[in-house]
Design a protein around this motif. Structure first.
Motif, short mmCIF file in Angstrom:
data_model
loop_
_atom_site.label_atom_id
_atom_site.label_comp_id
_atom_site.label_asym_id
_atom_site.label_seq_id
_atom_site.Cartn_x
_atom_site.Cartn_y
_atom_site.Cartn_z
N VAL A 172 -15.43 38.32 -46.59
CA VAL A 172 -15.21 38.92 -45.26
C VAL A 172 -14.03 39.88 -45.30
N LEU A 173 -12.95 39.49 -45.98
CA LEU A 173 -11.76 40.34 -46.07
C LEU A 173 -12.07 41.65 -46.79
N MET A 174 -12.79 41.56 -47.90
CA MET A 174 -13.17 42.76 -48.65
C MET A 174 -14.06 43.68 -47.82
N SER A 175 -14.95 43.08 -47.03
CA SER A 175 -15.81 43.87 -46.16
C SER A 175 -14.98 44.65 -45.14
N TRP A 176 -14.01 43.96 -44.53
CA TRP A 176 -13.14 44.62 -43.55
C TRP A 176 -12.35 45.75 -44.21
N VAL A 177 -11.77 45.50 -45.36
CA VAL A 177 -10.93 46.50 -46.03
C VAL A 177 -11.74 47.75 -46.38
N MET A 178 -12.92 47.56 -46.97
CA MET A 178 -13.75 48.69 -47.36
C MET A 178 -14.21 49.48 -46.15
N CYS A 179 -14.56 48.80 -45.07
CA CYS A 179 -15.02 49.49 -43.86
C CYS A 179 -13.89 50.23 -43.17
N ILE A 180 -12.70 49.65 -43.16
CA ILE A 180 -11.53 50.31 -42.57
C ILE A 180 -11.20 51.59 -43.34
#
Length: 310
Positions: A145-153
C-alpha cells in the motif's frame, strides 16, 4: 489567438453537462444523491472492516484502502461541480484546476494499483493457500500500500508540474465538469509534445502494468480452479474472488468506454457524460458489489446497524 503567459491565467470555466437552467436542479439532485451514496456506502465498508476482528485480514485491509480512495476520488470532482451549480458559477481558479488534476490522477491511478494488489492477494490465497499467511504478512501488506501511494504521488506531481509549463490562450472554456488532464493539454497554446509523451508513457506504464498483473494473477487462479475436481469446490473457490473481479471489470470497462466513446464521436460533451461512469458510478457501485456478494461484509454491516447476526 496569441498565447498568454500561464502566470496571467487566473481562472477557467467548467461548462459541465448542460447550460439549460431548467436542467440544473435535476443534475444537482442526481449528483448529490450519487455522491452521498458513494461516501456513506464506502464509509460503512471501512467501519465494518475496522470494527470486526474477523475482517482484519489482508483482503479486507486492501478493500478498506480502496473504499477510502474511492471516497477521495469522488470528492475531488463532485463537490466543486455541486458548488458551481448552486452558486450558478462555472469558474474554477487556475490553482484549483491544477490541484484538482493532481488529486484526480493520484486517486485514479491509486485505484488501479490497489485493484492489482488485491488480485495478487487472491492469487496467493488460491494458488498458494498453505503459504498465504506467511507471504501476505502485515509488513508486506503495508509495504504494498505504501509503495502504491508513493508511486502515485510521484506520478501526479510529475503530471501537474508538466502542466505548469504550458501557456494558455484567453477565454478558456473546459467542456467538462472537472479539470481533466487531456482536455487541459488540448487547450494549451504552447507546444504539448512533451506533455503528451509523458502522459501516454505514464498511462501505459502505470495503467497497463497493473492490468497485466491482474491478467496474470487471474490466469493462474483460473488454472488452479480448473484443477479442482468437484463443482462445489470450484464454485466456493471462485466466489472468494468474484467481488474483486466484478469491480475490476466495472472499472476497466468504464474507463475503456470513456475513451472509445470520446474517440468515436470526437465530442467533448459525450466524453464528459461517459467520464461520469468511472468518476462517480464505479465508486458508488463498489460497496454494493462487495456487500451483496460477501457474507463477511454483510455480517460486519449487520453488527454496525444493530441487526442480529444469523
Amino acid at each position: 489567438m496569441e498565447p498568454e503567459n500561464d502566470t496571467q491565467i487566473s481562472e477557467f470555466f467548467l461548462l459541465g453537462f448542460s447550460e439549460k437552467p431548467e436542467l440544473q436542479p435535476l443534475i444537482f439532485g442526481l449528483f448529490l444523491s450519487m455522491y452521498l451514496i458513494t461516501v456513506f456506502g464506502n464509509l460503512l465498508i471501512i467501519l465494518a472492516i475496522s470494527t470486526d476482528p474477523n475482517l482484519h485480514t489482508p483482503m479486507y485491509f486492501f478493500l478498506a484502502n480502496l473504499s477510502f480512495v474511492d471516497i477521495c476520488f469522488t470528492s475531488t470532482t463532485i463537490p466543486k461541480m455541486l458548488w458551481n451549480i448552486q452558486t450558478q458559477s462555472k469558474v474554477i481558479t487556475y490553482t484549483g484546476c491544477v490541484t484538482q488534476i493532481y488529486f484526480l490522477i493520484l486517486f485514479a491511478v491509486l485505484d488501479v494499483f490497489l485493484l492489482s494488489v488485491m488480485a495478487y492477494d487472491r492469487f496467493v490465497a488460491i494458488c498458494h493457500p498453505l503459504h498465504y499467511t506467511v507471504i501476505m504478512n502485515p509488513k508486506l501488506c503495508g509495504l504494498l500500500v505504501l509503495m502504491s501511494w508513493v508511486m502515485c504521488i510521484l506520478n501526479s506531481l510529475l503530471q501537474s508540474l508538466m502542466m505548469l509549463r504550458l501557456s494558455f490562450c484567453s477565454h478558456l472554456h473546459i467542456p467538462h465538469f472537472f479539470c481533466e488532464l487531456n482536455e487541459m493539454v488540448q487547450l494549451a497554446c504552447s507546444d504539448t509534445f512533451l506533455n503528451n509523451l509523458v502522459m501516454y508513457f505514464a498511462a501505459v506504464l502505470l495503467g497497463g502494468g497493473p492490468f497485466a498483473g491482474i491478467l496474470y494473477s487471474y490466469s493462474k487462479i483460473v488454472s488452479s480452479i480448473r484443477r479442482i475436481s468437484s463443482a462445489q469446490g470450484k464454485y466456493k473457490t471462485f466466489s472468494t474472488c468474484a467481488s474483486h473481479l466484478s469491480v475490476v471489470c466495472l472499472f476497466y470497462c468504464t474507463m475503456l468506454g470513456v475513451y472509445l466513446s470520446s474517440a468515436a464521436t470526437q465530442s467533448s460533451h459525450a466524453s464528459a457524460v461517459a467520464s461520469v461512469m468511472y468518476t462517480v458510478v464505479t465508486p458508488m457501485f463498489n460497496p454494493f458489489i462487495y456487500s451483496l456478494r460477501n457474507r463477511d461484509i454483510k455480517r460486519g454491516l449487520r453488527r454496525i446497524i444493530g441487526v442480529p447476526v444469523m
